[in-house]
Scaffold this active site. Structure first.
Site, PDB file in Angstrom:
ATOM      1  N   CYS A 266      -0.033-138.782 -11.125  1.00 43.14           N
ATOM      2  CA  CYS A 266      -1.035-139.057 -10.096  1.00 43.14           C
ATOM      3  C   CYS A 266      -2.436-139.214 -10.713  1.00 43.14           C
ATOM      4  CB  CYS A 266      -0.961-137.977  -9.019  1.00 43.14           C
ATOM      5  SG  CYS A 266      -1.608-138.538  -7.451  1.00 43.14           S
TER       6      CYS A 266
ATOM      7  N   HIS B 273       4.569-136.718  -7.887  1.00 48.01           N
ATOM      8  CA  HIS B 273       4.456-135.365  -8.460  1.00 48.01           C
ATOM      9  C   HIS B 273       5.817-134.695  -8.642  1.00 48.01           C
ATOM     10  CE1 HIS B 273       0.068-134.753  -7.848  1.00 48.01           C
ATOM     11  NE2 HIS B 273       0.235-135.608  -6.854  1.00 48.01           N
TER      12      HIS B 273
ATOM     13  N   GLU C 215       6.580-132.344 -10.486  1.00 42.93           N
ATOM     14  CA  GLU C 215       6.400-130.888 -10.695  1.00 42.93           C
ATOM     15  C   GLU C 215       6.467-130.122  -9.382  1.00 42.93           C
ATOM     16  OE1 GLU C 215       4.110-133.128 -10.781  1.00 42.93           O
ATOM     17  OE2 GLU C 215       2.264-132.390  -9.860  1.00 42.93           O
TER      18      GLU C 215
HETATM   19  N1  GLN Z   1      -6.706-139.352  -5.386  1.00 42.21           N
HETATM   20  C1  GLN Z   1      -6.747-138.624  -6.616  1.00 42.21           C
HETATM   21  C2  GLN Z   1      -7.601-139.336  -7.668  1.00 42.21           C
HETATM   22  O1  GLN Z   1      -8.129-140.343  -7.445  1.00 42.21           O
HETATM   23  C3  GLN Z   1      -5.361-138.390  -7.157  1.00 42.21           C
HETATM   24  C4  GLN Z   1      -4.566-137.491  -6.241  1.00 42.21           C
HETATM   25  C5  GLN Z   1      -3.565-136.605  -6.935  1.00 42.21           C
HETATM   26  O2  GLN Z   1      -3.590-136.430  -8.164  1.00 42.21           O
HETATM   27  N2  GLN Z   1      -2.722-135.977  -6.155  1.00 42.21           N
HETATM   28  O3  GLN Z   1      -7.721-138.865  -8.744  1.00 42.21           O
END
Ligand code: GLN
Length: 207
Positions: A84, A179, A181
């Site tokens: 992410c 994710h 994890e």
């Molecule tokens: N929206 C977040 C970003 O721009 C990422 C979200 C996340 O890691 N769950 O970094």
């Protein structure tokens, strides 16, 4: 002693869901350390960059004096798995970045931050990831980025039903919009650790 069987891996611990990654990697037999300083980065054979907020992670990496060291290790082939916000940190190009936001880069992709909009802040789905796992996996997306375009140097690992790319790799770098994890599915962490072990074996075989 660090061995290829129990590799020493770091989780970038500036911000985000560090603990979940530490738990998964420890459960898989890795020797896991939180990384906040260049000296801690020097000790690890691979790194996970967690989810969180990429613009904050970027600022903290620079203020902790880690940014350039991270870039160098990425360039020199250290295995890195970004989830992410971690995927955003590894992307060469970012759409909808915060003002002044930089990335470490390494993955020849363009990602769009918060690509699912406020109506779909988070969602879950089943994903097929043929090069990583035989079975489809359950994937959790939270304010997730999407990979808008994949350059020649990078490879798509998984896409949503509509074709939007959510997992990529390039050399020893792996990135997922979701994710693993958080779901107890360890296939991506195992995939990452196989890379770490392969690089560690090559290094120890070099006279
Ligand atoms: N929206 C977040 C970003 O721009 C990422 C979200 C996340 O890691 N769950 O970094």
């Amino acid at each position: 002693m660090v061995t290829a069987k129990h590799p020493k891996v770091g989780v970038l611990a500036l911000q985000g869901d560090v603990r979940e990654h530490v738990r998964v990697l420890s459960g898989l037999g890795a020797d896991v350390v939180p990384v906040r300083r260049p000296s801690e980065l020097d000790e690890v054979q691979g790194l996970v960059i967690p989810g969180g907020e990429s613009s904050v992670m970027d600022k903290l990496a620079r203020s902790f004096g880690l940014f350039e060291s991270l870039r160098q290790r990425i360039r020199s082939g250290m295995p890195v798995y970004g989830t992410c916000a971690g995927l955003i940190m590894l992307a060469d190009r970012v759409e909808d970045a915060s003002p002044g936001q930089q990335t470490l880069g390494g993955l020849d992709v363009t990602v769009r931050r918060n690509a699912f909009g406020s109506q779909l802040e988070s969602f879950e789905t089943e994903l097929s990831v043929p090069s990583v796992a035989d079975e489809p996996m359950h994937a959790v997306f939270i304010r997730a980025p999407i990979v808008e375009s994949v350059g020649d140097a990078a490879t798509t690992l998984a896409s949503l039903g509509d074709g939007r790319v959510v997992a990529v790799e390039q050399g020893n770098l792996i990135g997922t919009s979701f994710h693993p994890e958080m779901t107890g599915n360890t296939v991506f962490h195992e995939y990452f650790l196989r890379r770490v072990r392969a690089v560690a074996d090559t290094a120890s075989a070099t006279p």
